[in-house]
Design a protein around this motif. Sequence first.
Motif, short mmCIF file in Angstrom:
data_model
loop_
_atom_site.label_atom_id
_atom_site.label_comp_id
_atom_site.label_asym_id
_atom_site.label_seq_id
_atom_site.Cartn_x
_atom_site.Cartn_y
_atom_site.Cartn_z
N TRP A 11 0.86 -1.26 0.17
CA TRP A 11 0.08 -0.02 -0.12
C TRP A 11 0.94 1.08 0.12
O TRP A 11 1.94 1.39 0.74
CB TRP A 11 -0.77 0.27 1.11
N VAL A 49 -3.92 8.89 4.54
CA VAL A 49 -5.26 7.97 4.56
C VAL A 49 -6.27 8.61 4.68
O VAL A 49 -6.65 9.32 5.86
CB VAL A 49 -4.93 6.73 5.74
N TYR A 100 -9.36 5.78 1.00
CA TYR A 100 -8.17 4.69 1.25
C TYR A 100 -8.55 3.69 2.23
O TYR A 100 -8.30 2.54 1.96
CB TYR A 100 -6.94 5.65 1.77
N VAL A 125 -4.27 3.99 -5.07
CA VAL A 125 -5.55 4.45 -4.13
C VAL A 125 -6.40 5.40 -5.16
O VAL A 125 -5.98 6.48 -5.62
CB VAL A 125 -5.13 4.97 -3.01
#
Length: 519
Positions: free
Chosen positions: A365, A370, A374, A508
Motif C-alpha cells: 500500500w 489515509v 483509502y 488508491v
Amino acid sequence: MKAATSTMLAESYGSAEPLLFARGFLLWDNTSLGRPAILDRLRWQEHSDLPGGWMLAHAPLMTLATARYQDGTVLILGEGVASDIDSSEPGDLARWVAAAESDEQFQQRVDAISGRFAVFRVNEQQMRVQNDVQGLRAVFHTDVTHACVLGSHVDLVGEVVRAPDTAFASPTYHQRTNLRTPPGRHTTRHGVLALMPNTELEMPSRQVRRIYPRTPRQQRSTAEILPMVERELATTLALLLAAGPPVVTSLSAGLDSRLTLALLRQHLDRVNFFTYDVANVNNRANQHDTGDALALVARFGLAHTLINVEGSAPAEIRKVLAANRHRAHSPGLAVAYQQAFPRNTVHLRSNGNGTLTAWYQRGDWPAQPVTAEYRMQLASQAKCHDLGVLDAFTDAWRASEAGNVEALGHSGLDFAYAEDRMGVWHQNIVQESDIAFETRVPFGSRRLVDLVLSAPLEDRMSGRILVDLIRRQWPEVLSVPINGVEVPVDGTGGLWEKTDKRSAQRRVLTRAQIMERSR
C-alpha cells in the motif's frame, strides 16, 4: 429489506437459549423508553439506581463494577487490570478510575487499563462511554432517530427499537464488496451504530470524539521501549492470572502465539494451552500449527489440550450465534470451545498484534495520507466500488476524527488496521466465542499499544520488536520454527524483511474514480 418486528421474541432457541447475547448488556433511557420486552426472556440482572433515568441489565457472566464520582457514577462493564494499582478486584479498579481529579487524568487511567471492557460516566445530564483499545467489548448505540439505547450486540439494540435491516445485512453484501463486516461504524440495522475503538460517545447527543491519539507521537528506540513493555506486560498478566478464573491460550506456529507463550513462562502452572485441529483442512497453516504446537508441548512440558473440530454447530446454537454476531466465523469451533472449557474460563487470545507489526505497511500500500476512500480500499483489498459503502466509510472517518491521527504524527495505516479490521472483524470473532469463554489480549491497553507504536517503523515491520521480546523472555521457544521459518535464538533482527514495500504497486482511487467504476 425486511422490518424487524420482534422476531427474536417469537423465535425458539431451545436448550441454547441461555447462550443468547452471551456476556451481554443493555442500557436504556427509562424516561423515553419502557422496559424492553426481551428482558423477560433473557432474565438478566437489572439495575435501576443510575443517574439521569438510565437503566441497566446485564448477563450473569458480565462483570459490573461501579463507583461514585463528584456528581455521577462510573460503571465498568467487563474486566480489566491496571499496573498502577496492586489489585485485580473490579471494584478497586472502578474506584481508582472514579477518583481521577480531571478529565485528562480520567482518560490516562482508562488508557492504562488492560482488558475487555466498556467504561461509562453517567450523571443527570449525560452519559459518556468508551471501550478498550482493541474494541473487544463491543458497544452499539442508537442514532437520533431512535430512543437512547446502548448494548453489547447489534441485534439486541436493533430488537429493542425495532430497527429494520440495512443493505449491509444482505446475503450478497460480502460478494459485492469483498468486506467481511459492515463498513465503518455502520451495522446491519438502520439507526444502530457501532462505537469505534479509540473514540468516546456522548449520550443523548450521540456526539463522538477521538480519545486516542491525543498528543503528538513520541519516537523511541526499540532498546528503550523493550524494558518498559516488559514491565507493563509482566504486571498486567500477573494481575490477570491472580483474578482466579482458569486461563487458556492457543498454541500455534505463529509469532503472536509464540510471544504469548514466552510472556507466560513464569505462570505455566496457571495456564492450559490448546491447539485446534480442523477436520478435512490440510492447508499449510493447519499443518504447521498442530505439528509445531505438539513439538513445543513435548520440549517444554506444557499442559495442553488438542481440540478436534469435526463438524458444524447444532441448529439451535447456529440460531443463537446468528443473533450474537453479524458474520459467521467458525460455529463448530465455538461449540468445540464450549465443550472443552468451563464457562468462567478466560481465553488469553494472541491475535491483535497486527497493528504493532505494521500490517498494512508490510504490504504494497502506498505511503500517502489515509482518507475515507483509502480506508475502504484497505478493508476491501481494493475490490469495493460501492458508493453506499464509501458514504458509510466517509461518515465514520468524519465522526471518529480520523484526520487527527496523521496530524499528530501517527500512521493512518496503523489506525485503519486497528479500527476497521481488528475493531470490527476481530470483535465479531470474539463475540462468536462468548458462548464458551471470556477473552483478553496481552496488548490490551492504550498505554501499552502507544509504547510499541513509538518504536521505529522498520523494527515493527520486521517483527523485531516482538521477536526481541521473546528472546528476552524465553529464547528457547524459538528453537521451534515460526510458521516454518527458522529464527535465530541468539541473533538479532526480526521475522520478516525490513524493506518498506509501500510503493506505487497499488493505486488508491479518488472518490471520482470510485464513482466512475461503480457505473
